[in-house]
Design a protein around this motif. Structure first.
Motif, PDB file in Angstrom:
ATOM      1  N   ARG A   1      -8.310  -8.237   8.466  1.00 62.40           N
ATOM      2  CA  ARG A   1      -7.684  -6.943   8.262  1.00 62.40           C
ATOM      3  C   ARG A   1      -8.765  -5.875   8.224  1.00 62.40           C
ATOM      4  O   ARG A   1      -9.931  -6.158   7.913  1.00 62.40           O
ATOM      5  CB  ARG A   1      -6.856  -6.928   6.962  1.00 62.40           C
TER       6      ARG A   1
ATOM      7  N   TRP B   1       0.668  -3.650  10.796  1.00 62.12           N
ATOM      8  CA  TRP B   1      -0.055  -4.058  11.998  1.00 62.12           C
ATOM      9  C   TRP B   1      -0.313  -2.851  12.879  1.00 62.12           C
ATOM     10  O   TRP B   1       0.330  -1.815  12.745  1.00 62.12           O
ATOM     11  CB  TRP B   1       0.693  -5.148  12.772  1.00 62.12           C
ATOM     12  N   SER B   2      -1.265  -3.004  13.794  1.00 59.22           N
ATOM     13  CA  SER B   2      -1.643  -1.877  14.642  1.00 59.22           C
ATOM     14  C   SER B   2      -2.084  -2.386  16.008  1.00 59.22           C
ATOM     15  O   SER B   2      -2.377  -3.575  16.195  1.00 59.22           O
ATOM     16  CB  SER B   2      -2.765  -1.066  14.000  1.00 59.22           C
TER      17      SER B   2
ATOM     18  N   GLU C   1      -4.778  -2.844   7.418  1.00 56.48           N
ATOM     19  CA  GLU C   1      -3.885  -3.163   8.519  1.00 56.48           C
ATOM     20  C   GLU C   1      -4.446  -4.333   9.313  1.00 56.48           C
ATOM     21  O   GLU C   1      -5.652  -4.620   9.256  1.00 56.48           O
ATOM     22  CB  GLU C   1      -3.703  -1.953   9.441  1.00 56.48           C
ATOM     23  N   ARG C   2      -3.590  -4.985  10.076  1.00 58.44           N
ATOM     24  CA  ARG C   2      -4.006  -6.091  10.937  1.00 58.44           C
ATOM     25  C   ARG C   2      -3.871  -5.657  12.379  1.00 58.44           C
ATOM     26  O   ARG C   2      -2.780  -5.409  12.860  1.00 58.44           O
ATOM     27  CB  ARG C   2      -3.133  -7.329  10.678  1.00 58.44           C
ATOM     28  N   ARG C   3      -4.983  -5.546  13.075  1.00 55.11           N
ATOM     29  CA  ARG C   3      -4.967  -5.216  14.494  1.00 55.11           C
ATOM     30  C   ARG C   3      -4.510  -6.456  15.265  1.00 55.11           C
ATOM     31  O   ARG C   3      -5.061  -7.542  15.103  1.00 55.11           O
ATOM     32  CB  ARG C   3      -6.359  -4.777  14.936  1.00 55.11           C
ATOM     33  N   ILE C   4      -3.462  -6.317  16.063  1.00 59.00           N
ATOM     34  CA  ILE C   4      -2.960  -7.437  16.842  1.00 59.00           C
ATOM     35  C   ILE C   4      -4.095  -7.991  17.716  1.00 59.00           C
ATOM     36  O   ILE C   4      -4.777  -7.242  18.415  1.00 59.00           O
ATOM     37  CB  ILE C   4      -1.772  -7.010  17.715  1.00 59.00           C
TER      38      ILE C   4
ATOM     39  N   TYR D   1       4.910  -8.021  21.802  1.00 61.39           N
ATOM     40  CA  TYR D   1       5.062  -7.903  20.344  1.00 61.39           C
ATOM     41  C   TYR D   1       5.507  -6.473  20.069  1.00 61.39           C
ATOM     42  O   TYR D   1       4.705  -5.540  20.097  1.00 61.39           O
ATOM     43  CB  TYR D   1       3.733  -8.204  19.639  1.00 61.39           C
TER      44      TYR D   1
ATOM     45  N   ASN E   1      -5.812  -3.055  23.188  1.00 60.30           N
ATOM     46  CA  ASN E   1      -5.135  -4.343  23.254  1.00 60.30           C
ATOM     47  C   ASN E   1      -4.791  -4.674  24.705  1.00 60.30           C
ATOM     48  O   ASN E   1      -4.692  -3.783  25.553  1.00 60.30           O
ATOM     49  CB  ASN E   1      -3.869  -4.329  22.402  1.00 60.30           C
TER      50      ASN E   1
ATOM     51  N   ARG F   1      -0.109   2.699  14.625  1.00 63.93           N
ATOM     52  CA  ARG F   1      -0.109   2.053  13.307  1.00 63.93           C
ATOM     53  C   ARG F   1       1.321   1.915  12.830  1.00 63.93           C
ATOM     54  O   ARG F   1       2.037   2.907  12.711  1.00 63.93           O
ATOM     55  CB  ARG F   1      -0.925   2.883  12.320  1.00 63.93           C
TER      56      ARG F   1
END
Length: 313
Positions: free
Chosen positions: A287, A138-139, A279-282, A75, A67, A133
């Protein structure tokens, strides 16, 4: 790798330059063999990136890109400041991290109080690209700077009776207004089994993306345990205690039916209020499937051989 927290943001290497320089050095072989690459008092001007998200050349061992610095630092989960993930950076901007000491005590032969400057000088800071995670679904993938926790514990020499490591965050409601919320039994406490703490994947982080760790990310010293949910990675640590008793973490005390001691990422065990299967990766729209032990099963599954991971959640 200590960096003076008084450095102006204009003096900090831009993220795009950092990434390009890393690619160049990697091509020269100057970085050598990366160690287990894989992934939850600074000036306010340092809390955001001046760069738009570049094409990212840093990837974890699964090939996922890291990221951006901006995503990682805007965040955040840090209830000591606020429960609003997008407002932590603003509220933490004036958090004072010097002077800072970390007391290591309990069942050790050589109890000691370390100044953060001494810690930074004693240990070489490695880069480790770890996935983080969070239990909320979210991750992120984060390029941490830090060192294995076992190196610090070796100095204090745990006794034969030590079985667990208890960590404690600073308690200072004047600086951390979230600690005025009486629902939570402050200060924040977390714990690991001693063998988990001694595992080479477990690090104490002092920075990320080549920069000094910012308050919203747990400055000046935080735990990173990449195969566990993010709430285990306690921030702004002031005390580490070796004990023969399993610590009761803050979340175990608040909601024991939802949060257990181990907190290993297990997509087959849903949180009582939501699934952990995806999960939702920022930075991504869709997902993705959650990996057991957050993708680190090969390295850590043996720690839990014979255990029922549905019971020991």
């Amino acid at each position: 790798m200590y960096r003076d927290p008084t450095i102006r943001s204009s003096d900090i290497t831009p993220e795009s330059v950092y990434l390009n320089r890393r690619t160049f050095l990697r091509g020269l072989g100057a970085l050598g063999a990366a160690a287990l690459l894989s992934a939850c008092g600074v000036n306010a001007s340092d809390t955001r990136s001046n760069q738009s998200a570049p094409t990212n050349t840093l990837r974890d061992e699964l090939g996922d890109p890291a990221n951006t610095f901006e995503q990682i630092t805007t965040y955040n989960n840090f209830y000591e400041f606020t429960t609003n993930k997008e407002d932590v950076a603003r509220r933490a901007a004036n958090f004072v991290t010097k002077p800072w000491t970390v007391e290591v005590t309990g069942m050790v032969h050589q109890p000691r109080i370390f100044a953060i400057e001494d810690i930074l000088q004693m240990f070489d800071q490695e880069e480790r690209i770890y996935r983080l995670r969070c239990v909320e679904g979210w991750s992120m993938v984060i390029p941490w700077q830090g060192f294995p926790l076992h190196k610090l514990l070796a100095i204090v020499e745990p006794t034969a009776h030590a079985q667990y490591v208890r960590f404690e965050t600073l308690y200072d409601p004047d600086q951390m207004p979230g600690q005025r919320d009486r629902y939570f039994p402050w200060p924040y406490v977390e714990g690991l089994r001693l063998d988990e703490a001694m595992h080479d994947l477990t690090i104490l982080s002092t920075g990320l993306y080549g920069r000094t760790l910012l308050p919203q990310n747990g400055a000046p010293l935080r735990l990173v345990v990449p195969w566990k949910y993010g709430f285990k990675s306690i921030k702004s640590i002031v005390k580490i205690e070796l004990t023969d008793t399993m610590p009761v973490s803050l979340w175990m005390a608040v909601a024991p039916h939802e949060y257990g001691f181990y907190a290993n990422v297990n997509p087959d065990v849903p949180h009582p209020r939501w699934s952990q299967a995806t999960e939702r990766r920022i930075g991504e729209l869709g997902r993705r499937k959650t990996l057991p032990f957050n993708g680190y099963a090969e390295q850590v599954a043996a720690l839990y051989a014979g255990m029922d991971l549905r019971q020991n959640y």
